[in-house]
Enzyme design. Structure first.
Site, mmCIF file in Angstrom:
data_model
loop_
_atom_site.group_PDB
_atom_site.id
_atom_site.type_symbol
_atom_site.label_atom_id
_atom_site.label_comp_id
_atom_site.label_asym_id
_atom_site.label_seq_id
_atom_site.Cartn_x
_atom_site.Cartn_y
_atom_site.Cartn_z
ATOM 1 N N VAL A 11 4.342 -2.730 5.690
ATOM 2 C CA VAL A 11 2.897 -2.503 5.623
ATOM 3 C C VAL A 11 2.113 -3.693 6.180
ATOM 4 O O VAL A 11 1.223 -3.530 7.021
ATOM 5 C CB VAL A 11 2.467 -2.199 4.168
ATOM 6 C CG1 VAL A 11 0.953 -2.256 4.011
ATOM 7 C CG2 VAL A 11 2.971 -0.822 3.762
ATOM 8 N N ASP A 30 4.030 -15.016 5.321
ATOM 9 C CA ASP A 30 5.128 -14.524 4.481
ATOM 10 C C ASP A 30 5.879 -15.715 3.902
ATOM 11 O O ASP A 30 6.024 -16.745 4.566
ATOM 12 C CB ASP A 30 6.080 -13.635 5.290
ATOM 13 C CG ASP A 30 6.836 -12.658 4.398
ATOM 14 O OD1 ASP A 30 6.547 -11.452 4.473
ATOM 15 O OD2 ASP A 30 7.704 -13.113 3.599
ATOM 16 N N ARG A 153 3.186 6.213 7.155
ATOM 17 C CA ARG A 153 4.592 6.633 7.040
ATOM 18 C C ARG A 153 5.417 5.732 7.934
ATOM 19 O O ARG A 153 5.064 5.530 9.101
ATOM 20 C CB ARG A 153 4.768 8.073 7.526
ATOM 21 C CG ARG A 153 4.034 9.127 6.755
ATOM 22 C CD ARG A 153 3.915 10.391 7.584
ATOM 23 N NE ARG A 153 3.108 10.161 8.789
ATOM 24 C CZ ARG A 153 2.966 11.024 9.792
ATOM 25 N NH1 ARG A 153 3.599 12.181 9.764
ATOM 26 N NH2 ARG A 153 2.225 10.747 10.852
ATOM 27 N N ALA A 254 13.449 21.856 2.574
ATOM 28 C CA ALA A 254 14.545 21.541 1.641
ATOM 29 C C ALA A 254 15.497 20.552 2.301
ATOM 30 O O ALA A 254 15.614 20.505 3.522
ATOM 31 C CB ALA A 254 15.285 22.825 1.275
ATOM 32 N N GLY A 255 16.179 19.767 1.488
ATOM 33 C CA GLY A 255 17.096 18.780 2.059
ATOM 34 C C GLY A 255 17.893 18.052 1.004
ATOM 35 O O GLY A 255 18.267 18.626 -0.026
ATOM 36 N N CYS A 262 8.853 4.235 -1.297
ATOM 37 C CA CYS A 262 7.618 4.618 -1.994
ATOM 38 C C CYS A 262 7.789 5.757 -3.002
ATOM 39 O O CYS A 262 7.540 5.553 -4.191
ATOM 40 C CB CYS A 262 6.549 4.984 -0.978
ATOM 41 S SG CYS A 262 5.973 3.549 -0.054
ATOM 42 N N LYS A 265 9.912 5.101 -6.349
ATOM 43 C CA LYS A 265 9.351 4.070 -7.241
ATOM 44 C C LYS A 265 7.943 4.447 -7.709
ATOM 45 O O LYS A 265 7.571 4.149 -8.834
ATOM 46 C CB LYS A 265 9.372 2.692 -6.570
ATOM 47 C CG LYS A 265 8.197 2.381 -5.666
ATOM 48 C CD LYS A 265 8.122 0.917 -5.304
ATOM 49 C CE LYS A 265 7.126 0.643 -4.199
ATOM 50 N NZ LYS A 265 5.714 0.902 -4.504
HETATM 51 N N1 LIG Z 1 6.796 0.860 3.260
HETATM 52 C C1 LIG Z 1 5.934 1.866 3.264
HETATM 53 O O1 LIG Z 1 6.133 2.891 3.921
HETATM 54 C C2 LIG Z 1 4.682 1.775 2.436
HETATM 55 C C3 LIG Z 1 3.651 2.688 2.667
HETATM 56 C C4 LIG Z 1 2.484 2.604 1.919
HETATM 57 C C5 LIG Z 1 2.382 1.631 0.933
HETATM 58 N N2 LIG Z 1 3.407 0.778 0.697
HETATM 59 C C6 LIG Z 1 3.229 -0.256 -0.322
HETATM 60 O O2 LIG Z 1 2.896 -1.465 0.345
HETATM 61 C C7 LIG Z 1 3.464 -2.589 -0.345
HETATM 62 C C8 LIG Z 1 4.357 -3.369 0.611
HETATM 63 O O3 LIG Z 1 5.428 -2.537 0.984
HETATM 64 P P1 LIG Z 1 6.418 -2.929 2.167
HETATM 65 O O4 LIG Z 1 7.304 -1.765 2.377
HETATM 66 O O5 LIG Z 1 5.643 -3.485 3.316
HETATM 67 O O6 LIG Z 1 7.221 -4.120 1.467
HETATM 68 P P2 LIG Z 1 8.279 -5.113 2.113
HETATM 69 O O7 LIG Z 1 9.251 -5.427 1.068
HETATM 70 O O8 LIG Z 1 8.747 -4.566 3.427
HETATM 71 O O9 LIG Z 1 7.421 -6.422 2.466
HETATM 72 C C9 LIG Z 1 6.854 -7.258 1.516
HETATM 73 C C10 LIG Z 1 6.786 -8.650 2.122
HETATM 74 O O10 LIG Z 1 6.015 -9.493 1.273
HETATM 75 C C11 LIG Z 1 6.573 -10.795 1.297
HETATM 76 N N3 LIG Z 1 6.077 -11.540 0.128
HETATM 77 C C12 LIG Z 1 6.372 -11.364 -1.183
HETATM 78 N N4 LIG Z 1 5.676 -12.229 -1.940
HETATM 79 C C13 LIG Z 1 4.908 -12.976 -1.095
HETATM 80 C C14 LIG Z 1 3.960 -14.025 -1.285
HETATM 81 N N5 LIG Z 1 3.646 -14.484 -2.486
HETATM 82 N N6 LIG Z 1 3.385 -14.549 -0.186
HETATM 83 C C15 LIG Z 1 3.685 -14.096 1.062
HETATM 84 N N7 LIG Z 1 4.571 -13.103 1.290
HETATM 85 C C16 LIG Z 1 5.173 -12.548 0.222
HETATM 86 C C17 LIG Z 1 8.063 -10.534 1.300
HETATM 87 O O11 LIG Z 1 8.795 -11.645 1.748
HETATM 88 C C18 LIG Z 1 8.139 -9.331 2.267
HETATM 89 O O12 LIG Z 1 8.302 -9.762 3.605
HETATM 90 C C19 LIG Z 1 4.175 -2.002 -1.545
HETATM 91 O O13 LIG Z 1 3.311 -2.031 -2.645
HETATM 92 C C20 LIG Z 1 4.463 -0.570 -1.132
HETATM 93 O O14 LIG Z 1 4.572 0.290 -2.228
HETATM 94 C C21 LIG Z 1 4.547 0.816 1.444
#
Ligand SMILES: NC(=O)c1ccc[n+]([C@@H]2O[C@H](COP(=O)([O-])OP(=O)(O)OC[C@H]3O[C@@H](n4cnc5c(N)ncnc54)[C@H](O)[C@@H]3O)[C@@H](O)[C@H]2O)c1
Length: 431
Positions: A11, A30, A153, A254-255, A262, A265
């Protein structure tokens, strides 16, 4: 505008890159130094179609930077997005990364900032972020906390960010509202709606959306069992149902069950959120339960094809990621399938176009360099992720390479009649 994005995952990296592409000055931060180093060297830490080119373009034009030190980016930015992970912790959303980011931001703020929580968080979290920032400020600085959940997505992330169905912003002050409108103006002017809400409603919209989609998937998976019992075809049933404009055709295929970072959790977190308030969760628990059993249903289908005892049997698995066009293995149905097959004694050889690197950290299986190598000598082929490249099957080649011509198509990508006519013992879901 000057923007910092905390978290360079699926994201954060997409958000930062797209915002840079809209002309903002963006620094992505990061704590994972390896990730930051990769990004500074032009290496993508994740697979997402189109992302590399967009990162390269904006990086080379100086609008997009990467660092592991948030001090300067926070000081120089007007807006700071928090896009860190909120993984499942015994069903609840683990908010420790969000609060840690909030503390880090507070410790170096020296002028008014808008802190935008993009991570998926339970209702009430933004208010807790506000408290956390207040507690950790070094001097008296004004700020606003905004909720702006993300709906992209994986596999379509850039398109979804730039052409979203809607942008949801939960805000409680005019200054922050104006700034958020400025950020998203270039997207809004292309006709995409921005919905401004109160903060708690915005936080909840994200969970409600994911739970609704998960609900549809579990509904159709349960219905697929009835299709098998009465001789109906779930693909036709879904098509007929989906043509109703009140229902629509998406998320009713179906699958092998839903997976990913997401839906599982977020459904579990919503159950906890409701339980904490003493509310009933029967529907969501059923959604979750059906999804778990659907993954095992796929295993039972393999046994139907090649017998209960799988010792000495080789199963080829096509697709490992939780969906096509991503390398994300989080809660992928393939993990359950493969672990169950191995418990039953099977030897598993797998192929996935992009997820084998991540899968190798989670699975102890043989990896093939292409789909056809994976089926060599196999007693059964299972298609668990519907990558496009599996759709045009060279049936003769597959049949000649396999020890026995058994196929379990857990994503219903082939035609049963055609497969059977070609001599495959073919099973799919709900047909
Ligand atoms: N992946 C998806 O498709 C998606 C879609 C919509 C929403 N989300 C939500 O977005 C959020 C992020 O998801 P994601 O899939 O990108 O996660 P991810 O695990 O891919 O990335 C999270 C990143 O944050 C970094 N991080 C953690 N703590 C940190 C800090 N204190 N300072 C700097 N960096 C830090 C981690 O090292 C990691 O690189 C989640 O809450 C998820 O539920 C995800």
């Amino acid at each position: 505008m000057k923007i910092a994005v905390i978290g360079c995952g699926y994201v954060g990296l997409v958000t930062g890159t797209c915002l840079a592409n809209l002309g903002n000055d963006v620094v992505c931060v990061d704590i994972d130094r390896v990730k930051v180093e990769k990004l500074n060297n032009g290496v993508m830490p994740i697979y997402e179609p189109g992302l590399r080119d967009l990162v390269e373009l904006n990086f080379s034009q100086g609008r997009l930077k990467f660092t592991d030190d948030l001090h300067e980016p926070v000081r120089q930015s007007d807006v700071i997005f928090i896009a860190v992970g909120t993984p499942s912790d015994n069903g609840r959303a683990d908010l420790s990364y969000v609060f840690s980011a909030a503390r880090d931001i507070a410790s170096c703020m020296d002028s008014y900032k808008v802190i935008v929580v993009k991570s998926t968080v339970p209702p009430g979290t933004c208010s807790r972020v506000k408290d956390e920032v207040l507690k950790n400020l070094r001097s008296k600085v004004a700020f606003d906390v905004v909720s702006n959940p993300e709906f992209l997505r994986e596999g379509e992330a850039i398109y979804d960010f730039m052409v979203p169905d809607r942008i949801v912003v939960g805000v409680d002050g005019d200054a922050a509202r104006k700034i958020m409108l400025n950020i998203y103006k270039p997207i809004e002017r292309t006709g995409r709606p921005i919905l401004f809400t109160d903060i708690v409603s915005s936080e909840l919209i994200k969970y409600a959306s994911n739970a609704m989609l998960a609900c549809r998937i579990s509904f159709v998976n349960e219905l697929s069992h009835l299709c098998e019992a009465v001789g109906a075809d779930i693909k036709l049933v879904s098509k007929g149902v989906g043509l109703d404009s009140r229902i629509g055709s998406r998320f009713i295929q179906a699958g092998a069950g839903y997976g990913g970072s997401c839906f599982p959790k977020d459904v579990r977190a919503l159950i906890s959120i409701m339980k904490d308030r003493g509310l009933g969760t029967r529907l969501l628990e059923a959604v979750e339960g059906i999804n778990e059993s659907q993954k095992l249903f796929v295993v039972s289908k393999v046994r139907k094809l090649i017998g209960s005892d799988l010792s000495g049997k080789t199963v080829a698995v096509w697709g490992l990621a939780f969906k096509p066009k991503t390398d994300d293995m989080r809660e992928a149905p393939s993990l359950v399938l493969i672990s169950e097959l191995q418990k039953l004694g099977a030897c598993v050889v797998a192929f996935d176009p992009v997820a084998m690197g991540n899968a190798a950290r989670l699975l102890n299986v043989g990896f093939a360099s292409n789909p056809y190598d994976a089926v060599k000598g196999a007693d059964c082929l299972v298609i668990i992720t519907e990558w496009d490249e599996f759709r045009e099957l060279d049936k003769a080649r597959v049949k000649s390479l396999m020890r026995l011509p058994n196929i379990l198509d857990a994503r219903n990508i082939y035609e049963p009649g055609e497969m059977k006519a070609f001599g495959f013992k073919y099973e799919s879901i709900g047909r």
